[in-house]
Scaffold this motif. Sequence first.
Motif, PDB file in Angstrom:
ATOM      1  N   ALA A 145       0.800  -1.226   0.000  1.00  0.00           N
ATOM      2  CA  ALA A 145       0.000   0.000   0.000  1.00  0.00           C
ATOM      3  C   ALA A 145       0.833   1.277   0.000  1.00  0.00           C
ATOM      4  N   HIS A 146       1.786   1.395   0.933  1.00  0.00           N
ATOM      5  CA  HIS A 146       2.510   2.670   1.057  1.00  0.00           C
ATOM      6  C   HIS A 146       3.329   3.020  -0.184  1.00  0.00           C
ATOM      7  N   VAL A 147       4.177   2.101  -0.606  1.00  0.00           N
ATOM      8  CA  VAL A 147       5.064   2.411  -1.724  1.00  0.00           C
ATOM      9  C   VAL A 147       4.282   2.722  -3.000  1.00  0.00           C
ATOM     10  N   PRO A 148       3.314   1.888  -3.413  1.00  0.00           N
ATOM     11  CA  PRO A 148       2.561   2.237  -4.624  1.00  0.00           C
ATOM     12  C   PRO A 148       1.847   3.583  -4.504  1.00  0.00           C
ATOM     13  N   ALA A 149       1.254   3.863  -3.335  1.00  0.00           N
ATOM     14  CA  ALA A 149       0.551   5.134  -3.153  1.00  0.00           C
ATOM     15  C   ALA A 149       1.503   6.313  -3.281  1.00  0.00           C
ATOM     16  N   LEU A 150       2.631   6.247  -2.606  1.00  0.00           N
ATOM     17  CA  LEU A 150       3.590   7.356  -2.634  1.00  0.00           C
ATOM     18  C   LEU A 150       4.186   7.549  -4.020  1.00  0.00           C
ATOM     19  N   LYS A 151       4.462   6.461  -4.720  1.00  0.00           N
ATOM     20  CA  LYS A 151       5.025   6.556  -6.069  1.00  0.00           C
ATOM     21  C   LYS A 151       4.045   7.226  -7.044  1.00  0.00           C
ATOM     22  N   ALA A 152       2.747   7.134  -6.739  1.00  0.00           N
ATOM     23  CA  ALA A 152       1.730   7.702  -7.626  1.00  0.00           C
ATOM     24  C   ALA A 152       1.485   9.186  -7.384  1.00  0.00           C
ATOM     25  N   LEU A 153       2.076   9.743  -6.331  1.00  0.00           N
ATOM     26  CA  LEU A 153       1.777  11.124  -5.932  1.00  0.00           C
ATOM     27  C   LEU A 153       2.978  12.025  -6.137  1.00  0.00           C
ATOM     28  N   PRO A 154       2.847  13.091  -6.919  1.00  0.00           N
ATOM     29  CA  PRO A 154       3.991  13.971  -7.197  1.00  0.00           C
ATOM     30  C   PRO A 154       4.481  14.761  -5.992  1.00  0.00           C
ATOM     31  N   ALA A 155       3.688  14.846  -4.930  1.00  0.00           N
ATOM     32  CA  ALA A 155       4.098  15.611  -3.748  1.00  0.00           C
ATOM     33  C   ALA A 155       5.151  14.887  -2.916  1.00  0.00           C
ATOM     34  N   TYR A 156       5.390  13.598  -3.204  1.00  0.00           N
ATOM     35  CA  TYR A 156       6.252  12.784  -2.353  1.00  0.00           C
ATOM     36  C   TYR A 156       7.434  12.206  -3.119  1.00  0.00           C
ATOM     37  N   GLU A 157       8.478  11.917  -2.347  1.00  0.00           N
ATOM     38  CA  GLU A 157       9.623  11.165  -2.843  1.00  0.00           C
ATOM     39  C   GLU A 157      10.067  10.205  -1.743  1.00  0.00           C
ATOM     40  N   VAL A 158      10.081   8.911  -2.043  1.00  0.00           N
ATOM     41  CA  VAL A 158      10.576   7.928  -1.076  1.00  0.00           C
ATOM     42  C   VAL A 158      12.097   7.945  -1.172  1.00  0.00           C
ATOM     43  N   THR A 159      12.743   8.395  -0.088  1.00  0.00           N
ATOM     44  CA  THR A 159      14.192   8.571  -0.116  1.00  0.00           C
ATOM     45  C   THR A 159      14.947   7.513   0.675  1.00  0.00           C
ATOM     46  N   ALA A 160      14.243   6.773   1.548  1.00  0.00           N
ATOM     47  CA  ALA A 160      14.951   5.800   2.385  1.00  0.00           C
ATOM     48  C   ALA A 160      14.018   4.675   2.793  1.00  0.00           C
ATOM     49  N   VAL A 161      14.595   3.494   2.929  1.00  0.00           N
ATOM     50  CA  VAL A 161      13.853   2.331   3.432  1.00  0.00           C
ATOM     51  C   VAL A 161      14.727   1.619   4.451  1.00  0.00           C
ATOM     52  N   SER A 162      14.073   0.944   5.395  1.00  0.00           N
ATOM     53  CA  SER A 162      14.820   0.105   6.331  1.00  0.00           C
ATOM     54  C   SER A 162      14.048  -1.167   6.602  1.00  0.00           C
ATOM     55  N   THR A 163      14.802  -2.238   6.823  1.00  0.00           N
ATOM     56  CA  THR A 163      14.271  -3.511   7.314  1.00  0.00           C
ATOM     57  C   THR A 163      15.253  -3.983   8.393  1.00  0.00           C
ATOM     58  N   THR A 164      15.041  -5.154   8.931  1.00  0.00           N
ATOM     59  CA  THR A 164      15.942  -5.645   9.978  1.00  0.00           C
ATOM     60  C   THR A 164      17.162  -6.364   9.401  1.00  0.00           C
ATOM     61  N   ARG A 165      17.199  -6.553   8.082  1.00  0.00           N
ATOM     62  CA  ARG A 165      18.333  -7.235   7.453  1.00  0.00           C
ATOM     63  C   ARG A 165      18.859  -6.381   6.297  1.00  0.00           C
ATOM     64  N   ARG A 166      20.164  -6.262   6.211  1.00  0.00           N
ATOM     65  CA  ARG A 166      20.769  -5.431   5.175  1.00  0.00           C
ATOM     66  C   ARG A 166      20.392  -5.907   3.772  1.00  0.00           C
ATOM     67  N   ALA A 167      20.383  -7.225   3.580  1.00  0.00           N
ATOM     68  CA  ALA A 167      20.094  -7.750   2.243  1.00  0.00           C
ATOM     69  C   ALA A 167      18.696  -7.368   1.787  1.00  0.00           C
ATOM     70  N   SER A 168      17.702  -7.490   2.680  1.00  0.00           N
ATOM     71  CA  SER A 168      16.330  -7.151   2.282  1.00  0.00           C
ATOM     72  C   SER A 168      16.170  -5.639   2.125  1.00  0.00           C
ATOM     73  N   ALA A 169      16.883  -4.856   2.943  1.00  0.00           N
ATOM     74  CA  ALA A 169      16.825  -3.399   2.790  1.00  0.00           C
ATOM     75  C   ALA A 169      17.410  -2.981   1.438  1.00  0.00           C
ATOM     76  N   ASP A 170      18.544  -3.557   1.071  1.00  0.00           N
ATOM     77  CA  ASP A 170      19.150  -3.244  -0.223  1.00  0.00           C
ATOM     78  C   ASP A 170      18.238  -3.662  -1.374  1.00  0.00           C
ATOM     79  N   GLU A 171      17.592  -4.828  -1.232  1.00  0.00           N
ATOM     80  CA  GLU A 171      16.680  -5.289  -2.279  1.00  0.00           C
ATOM     81  C   GLU A 171      15.464  -4.368  -2.386  1.00  0.00           C
ATOM     82  N   ALA A 172      14.943  -3.913  -1.241  1.00  0.00           N
ATOM     83  CA  ALA A 172      13.810  -2.982  -1.260  1.00  0.00           C
ATOM     84  C   ALA A 172      14.201  -1.684  -1.953  1.00  0.00           C
ATOM     85  N   ALA A 173      15.383  -1.161  -1.644  1.00  0.00           N
ATOM     86  CA  ALA A 173      15.846   0.074  -2.278  1.00  0.00           C
ATOM     87  C   ALA A 173      15.987  -0.107  -3.788  1.00  0.00           C
TER      88      ALA A 173
END
Length: 365
Positions: A27-55
């Motif tokens: 929900a969050h990422v698709p919604a934010l990507k669709a709105l010009p007022a926002y820019e997703v600049t950072a993501v975090s997870t509990t594992r570096r590999a999944s955080a890098d993959e999300a980015a």
Amino acid sequence: MSKTGTSNKIRVGIVGANPDRGWASHAHVPALKALPAYEVTAVSTTRRASADEAARRFGVPHAFDRAEALIEHPDVDLVVVSVRAPLHAGIVRAAYAAKKHVFCEWPLGISLDETADLARRAESAGVRTFVGVQRRFAPGVRYLRDLLAEGYIGKLRSVTLHVSVPHLGPRVPEALAYTTDAKNGANALSIMVAHYLDTVLAAVGDVKSLSAVVARQFDQATILETGETLPITVPDQVRIHGTLQNGAVLSAHIEVGKRNGGEIWATFTGTEGDLRWSHDFTVSGARGDGQPLEPLQIPERYRSPAQGDLNDDAYQTAHLYTALAKDLAEGTEVVPTFREAWKLYRLLDGVATSSATGQRFESKA
């Protein structure tokens, strides 16, 4: 809103942005990507590999395996908390310490006391807070609210809410095993009742008084992936009967673990007609006597932003984020704050107390 960079966009950091599952990717990422007022600049997870993959997958420049690193990064203006409920409070408090605005999924806290503490701390922190009760922003819900306000059905006499769903029952995926334990604060009462009751009350106003039954009928849950069994200490049935501040009668039945024939709907009865929203928040109505409920076309002004390829959950979330951007730009409070979350949790506590004591709950709202 102050920024450390040159962009006019609201720069968002999402804590809990698992690339393969979870509410953030749904929900969050698709919604934010669709709105010009926002820019997703950072993501975090509990594992570096999944955080890098999300980015990589979401096209985000910064990835972290610690929420604190994301929160403290200068390219983050708004922290979105999208993790399990027991972890909300610690991340929210870290956002306060960093003087960052924060949007937390519902439930804000795992108890009334924790929710109250987070709401109080927000005021002293001097940041804007937002809570994720996105269903009230669905176009059909906002349209129905306006129809009621304009007198489409005359004076409101009664509201009936019915929610029966298969999830949160005696068979759960491993990712939701924590919802079987009352101490984790994520169950039928704190999630399903809260979300759908909030959706109704956003259209009709506050509860005046109620009596309730909160029941647990399942003793154990089976984990789908492993066959392991866990004790269930949370309710699966909630019935509410009460009155609203405007004098209308409220009736609600919310049940989880439904095997077949699940339904979600609400009806609104008035002196001059009737309205209904369905599981997808489409609206039907009729005025006069003996008329069938007919679908009502939701005007286009309620559909901005357009849905496009967004799933329904992301679409509702996009409408919430649209209101949030306006709140930050103009100082309004259209999106419920943590103080509103505290108010909603007081109502849930009243439901539980009424069931436990057999006494009627009187709202002080």
